[in-house]
Design a protein around this motif. Structure first.
Motif: not given
Length: 610
Positions: A331-332, A337-340, A359-360, A375-376
């Protein structure tokens, strides 16, 4: 300042604001600009739509097709693997060869695509050598940006500047006009990265053991903990699933069963059928299922759904690799999509692919991923049809395809046609260098040869074109004409002449470079080139000197987007894999941008005298 100029500058400010905030798609903004120019009477209809007839728009579209042909035939991936073999265990040799290879390959295809291809190569070799990936990721990204300075067709800003030269009645650049300067900047970039690579390691990043070659299905299965989750289940004739769709059955919510694909009898053989929410199960279907919830009793599930377990060779559908592909996407910062959650995004319905891993911060997430807010910097593992995976490259507004596993070489739709793809590319470059036909005709000939040799089919060719980029160029080109008609270019040129005109042409080059680089922080490099090219040529005319060094300065400055991770998709692409922070790009990118500016101001007049 007349009222028409105020209107044009207001419109320009509004467009820049929308580009910066990313609230509206850039191509939509471009189309709005065309409409407003016509409705306000600033430009006539033919003037506002002139971008659609610009040969460079067709040239850029053709180059997208040629680049995709190199990917579909596996050439781009083979270059990456060969690089690893030649570099051996030397980090210095790898860094040098990596930057040279990326800059060279990016000279004839999309720099973003090249960097995406090389990211998994760099990750795997970093693991094998036991070094942090951050020591190689930023050099990879910077080489991708420098590739835009290597040839006339390397990046859209070069062609925009060239088009502006010809619009002023000046002979344009040749194919290799950029190469001497680009090679010099590449050399500076290699030396610079060798000196600063020790400070490129992200916080907490460490080498993670040894691993050889590019990442494979086996590596992804291990890293995302997919072992033991795959099932191959056949529908019995009395199965209650027959005649119902996936959305109706809610198998994932009820049983933790995520259907990845369906094997179905067609013409006396089983074929793999992509699935979506509206896919309806039929008798004799065989389901490929990801059982993501370990608490579910598989025997109870099979009993209730009347499913028959079947043999599954290979871990997590690896034996179905010709039909079922895998890929990692990141994700950029600007992603919608962030937060969803994955459920809210309706990932499978939107993209035709299933999210099976997350993976985070370098760690694999467990639990029900469908309800985890994204998340970003998150990296998603998606599974599905290879054609849908390749289409992810067209969704760069939300995320970037980090790369494809080694198995993609065997899945390359036209792998056997690799030599023909090279011949097509060679013909294009030869025609562009010798100049018997216009560049756009040379590129179209290469496209037709790619099609003739079956390196790419028509459907894939159209899908490979990044239409938002073309629309952005078409929509921004009228700005240059509007600024000239309303006196905006003369006003800006006059301001520059008053400020630094008496200090000489080199100081003016530095001023234009700095202005272009700063504007490029907020809007795309293509839009920057469209706005700055007429200003640069107007300045050269006012000073009574050659237009070529001024045009070249704008082209180089537009590609010098080294200062932030969001100033170019290339930078955003390496942000997560390199474990970088925003400040890392400022710390490394700002000095290098100043270095490129100094080299350009000194060297450009050598190659293009005033």
């Amino acid at each position: 300042m007349n009222s028409e100029l105020v209107w044009v500058l207001s419109l320009l400010a509004g467009a820049i604001y929308l580009f910066m905030t990313n609230k509206v798609r850039m191509d939509v903004v471009a189309l709005l600009i065309i409409i407003l120019f016509v409705l306000s009477g600033t430009l006539t209809l033919p003037e506002a739509l002139a971008g659609f007839s610009d040969p460079n728009v067709i040239l850029i579209a053709a180059l997208f097709v040629v680049g995709d042909g190199l990917v579909r035939t596996g050439i781009a991936y083979q270059v990456g693997d060969a690089l690893v073999k030649v570099a051996g265990s030397s980090e210095t040799k790898l860094l040098v060869l990596l930057m040279v290879a990326v800059a060279s390959l990016g000279a004839v295809m999309s720099s973003t695509g090249v960097v995406a291809i090389f990211i998994p190569v760099v990750l795997s070799v970093a693991n094998r050598m036991g070094i942090p990936a951050g020591r190689l990721m930023m050099p990879l990204g910077f080489a991708g940006l420098i590739s835009g300075m290597m040839t006339l067709v390397a990046t859209p800003p070069n062609m925009v500047v060239n088009s502006e030269l010809m619009r002023h009645g000046i002979h344009g650049f040749t194919f290799f006009s950029f190469t001497p300067l680009g090679a010099l900047i590449l050399l500076c970039g290699i030396v610079y990265m060798l000196l600063v690579r020790g400070s490129l390691v992200g916080e907490g990043e460490e080498g993670k053991g040894k691993q050889s070659g590019r990442r494979t299905f086996r590596d992804l299965i291990r890293d995302y903990r997919l072992t033991g989750r795959a099932r191959r289940l056949a529908l019995r004739p009395d199965s209650p699933l027959i005649g119902h769709t996936l959305d109706e059955l809610q198998l994932r919510a009820r049983y933790g069963a995520h259907v990845i694909g369906v094997e179905r009898w067609r013409k006396f053989r089983r074929v793999m059928v992509p699935v979506s929410g509206i896919s309806e199960f039929q008798a004799r279907d065989v389901l490929l299922i990801d059982m993501s919830d370990p608490e579910i009793d598989i025997r109870e599930f099979c009993s209730e759904a009347r499913l028959e377990p079947m043999i599954l060779r290979g871990e997590y559908f690896s034996d179905q690799a010709r039909e079922v592909g895998m890929a990692e996407v990141s994700l950029i910062p600007e992603s919608s999509l962030l937060g969803k959650t994955v459920r809210e995004v309706t990932f499978r319905s939107t993209y035709g692919l299933s999210v099976v891993g997350l993976r985070r911060d370098g760690e694999t997430m467990g639990g029900k991923l469908v309800d985890e807010p994204l998340q970003m910097g998150d990296t998603l593992l998606v599974v599905g049809n290879w054609s849908h995976i390749r289409l992810l490259q067209t969704h760069s507004r939300d995320f970037l395809l980090m790369g494809l596993p080694a198995e993609v070489d065997e899945m390359a739709p036209a792998r056997s046609q690799a030599i023909h793809a090279l011949i097509s590319l060679g013909v294009m470059i030869l025609l562009m260098v010798t100049d018997p036909v216009p560049n756009v005709i040379a590129a179209l000939i290469a496209c037709l040869l790619m099609g003739k040799f079956r390196c790419i089919d028509m459907e894939s060719a159209y899908k490979s074109i990044h239409w938002p980029t073309l629309i952005l160029i078409v929509g921004m080109l009228p700005f240059a004409l509007a600024l000239q008609k309303t006196g905006g270019v003369d006003l800006i040129v006059g301001g520059l002449m008053s400020a630094v005109g008496e200090m000489g042409p080199r100081v003016m080059l530095a001023s234009l470079f700095a202005l272009c680089a700063v504007i490029g922080l907020f809007i795309s490099n293509t839009a920057t080139a469209v706005l700055m090219a007429p200003i640069a040529l107007g300045t050269a005319q006012q000073m009574g000197v050659s237009s070529y060094p001024f045009a070249m300065t704008i082209a180089i400055a537009a590609s010098a987007a080294f200062m932030t991770p969001v100033s170019s998709p290339v930078n955003t692409l390496v942000l997560g894999p390199g474990n970088y922070k925003f400040a890392d790009f400022i710390r490394i990118g700002v000095p290098f941008t100043l270095l490129v500016m100094a080299v350009s101001v000194v060297a450009i007049p050598w190659f293009f005298p005033f």
